[in-house]
Write a protein that holds these residues in place. Structure first.
Motif, PDB file in Angstrom:
ATOM      1  N   ASN A   1       0.824  -1.207   0.000  1.00 40.51           N
ATOM      2  CA  ASN A   1       0.000   0.000   0.000  1.00 40.51           C
ATOM      3  C   ASN A   1       0.862   1.263   0.000  1.00 40.51           C
ATOM      4  OD1 ASN A   1      -3.184  -0.185   0.425  1.00 40.51           O
ATOM      5  ND2 ASN A   1      -2.265  -2.012   1.316  1.00 40.51           N
TER       6      ASN A   1
ATOM      7  N   SER B   1       0.942   3.999  -3.079  1.00 37.63           N
ATOM      8  CA  SER B   1       0.680   5.425  -2.808  1.00 37.63           C
ATOM      9  C   SER B   1       1.830   6.293  -3.306  1.00 37.63           C
ATOM     10  CB  SER B   1       0.471   5.642  -1.305  1.00 37.63           C
ATOM     11  OG  SER B   1      -0.682   4.972  -0.848  1.00 37.63           O
TER      12      SER B   1
ATOM     13  N   ASP C   1       1.537   6.464  -7.111  1.00 42.33           N
ATOM     14  CA  ASP C   1       0.443   7.351  -7.512  1.00 42.33           C
ATOM     15  C   ASP C   1       0.840   8.817  -7.356  1.00 42.33           C
ATOM     16  OD1 ASP C   1      -1.122   5.170  -8.103  1.00 42.33           O
ATOM     17  OD2 ASP C   1      -2.224   5.201  -6.199  1.00 42.33           O
ATOM     18  N   ASP C   2       1.504   9.127  -6.258  1.00 44.81           N
ATOM     19  CA  ASP C   2       1.930  10.512  -6.033  1.00 44.81           C
ATOM     20  C   ASP C   2       2.972  10.927  -7.067  1.00 44.81           C
ATOM     21  OD1 ASP C   2       2.147  12.951  -4.199  1.00 44.81           O
ATOM     22  OD2 ASP C   2       4.226  12.248  -4.267  1.00 44.81           O
TER      23      ASP C   2
END
Length: 282
Positions: free
Chosen positions: A185, A189, A192-193
């Motif tokens: 996870n 993240s 994605d950032d």
């Protein structure tokens, strides 16, 4: 059963220290045809297969990686050392990340570090990540043994021995799975950032993208010409051209560092780990 689980885990760790893997110096300096590439990968990674008939790398996989813009196309049907480094990263990542996420991480490498005389090049990056993972392998082994110890103390109140044995095993697998789940996870993240910030910086119109692509192509041709003249001497590294800021590089390094640690398992002294106070093995 607690001791059985610890002995089983320690046995697996001993086995993992003997796994074959791709060291930086193992990659040949000559270009290879596709059959030679699949043979090389199979020879160096076959120990990591779960089942005998599992495939490490096939021609179809290589073609799909190229089609999906994960792997630069071969030159005259031959693959370079940089191709092999990219394939190694894809292999280690694909068991954890989606192809889409891998593409977001690999593309900056192929655009800036593939077939270049700048620093860092693909060999520099693979060697650096290899050493990072190697430095963490012993700590990860100790952490796994500690989880086995913790799981061995669970469900002590269950009287039925067979049920208690299963629940201890279930606890150990759950602890290990939770660790992977949380890190996955975090990795997703971070990706994605990184992708969100990168999207704001890339050209948005078709003509802008086309112009940038032509510029990169011309730059690579110029680099190859300079490399031929200088006989492979590397030019000074322009950090701003490698990645637009340190944050991008840090994100990629963090994600690569959390690839399953068998990417660079050293000769871990497992027996020394087992002699630690938190684990006792006959």
């Amino acid at each position: 059963m607690a001791n059985d689980n610890k002995e089983l885990v320690s046995s697996m760790l001993r086995k993992m220290t003997k796994l074959n893997y791709i060291k930086p110096g193992d990659v040949p300096g000559i270009n290879l045809y596709m059959d030679q590439v699949t043979t090389f990968m199979d020879e160096h990674l076959s120990d990591s297969k779960r089942h005998e008939d599992d495939k490490i790398l096939t021609k179809t996989m290589i073609n799909n990686y190229t089609k999906n813009n994960l792997l630069p196309p071969p030159v005259k049907k031959k693959y370079s050392r940089d191709h092999l480094y990219i394939l190694a990263f894809i292999y280690y990542m694909k068991n954890l990340l989606s192809i889409s996420d891998i593409q977001k991480l690999i593309n900056p490498l192929t655009e800036n570090c593939f077939d270049t005389d700048k620093t860092p090049d693909m060999e520099d990056i693979y060697r650096e990540v290899f050493n990072l993972c190697k430095s963490q392998a012993a700590a990860l082994s100790r952490d796994t043994l500690e989880k086995a110890r913790i799981a061995g103390k669970s469900f002590e109140y269950v009287e039925d021995e067979e049920q208690r044995d299963f629940l201890e095993l279930f606890s150990l697998i759950s602890l290990l799975s939770f660790d992977v789940y949380m890190k996955k996870n975090i990795i997703e993240s971070l990706i994605d950032d990184f992708a969100s910030r990168s999207q704001q910086e890339v050209p948005h119109t078709k003509s802008e993208r086309k112009a940038e692509k032509a510029e990169r192509k011309a730059e690579k041709a110029e680099q190859k010409s300079r490399r031929n003249v200088k006989h492979g001497k590397k030019a000074a590294f322009n950090h701003a051209e490698f990645l637009r800021n340190n944050q991008k590089r840090n994100v990629i390094s963090f994600v690569l560092l959390h690839i399953p640690f068998f990417i660079a398992l050293p000769e871990i002294d497992v027996q020394a780990l087992l002699r630690a106070e938190y684990v006792s093995v006959p």
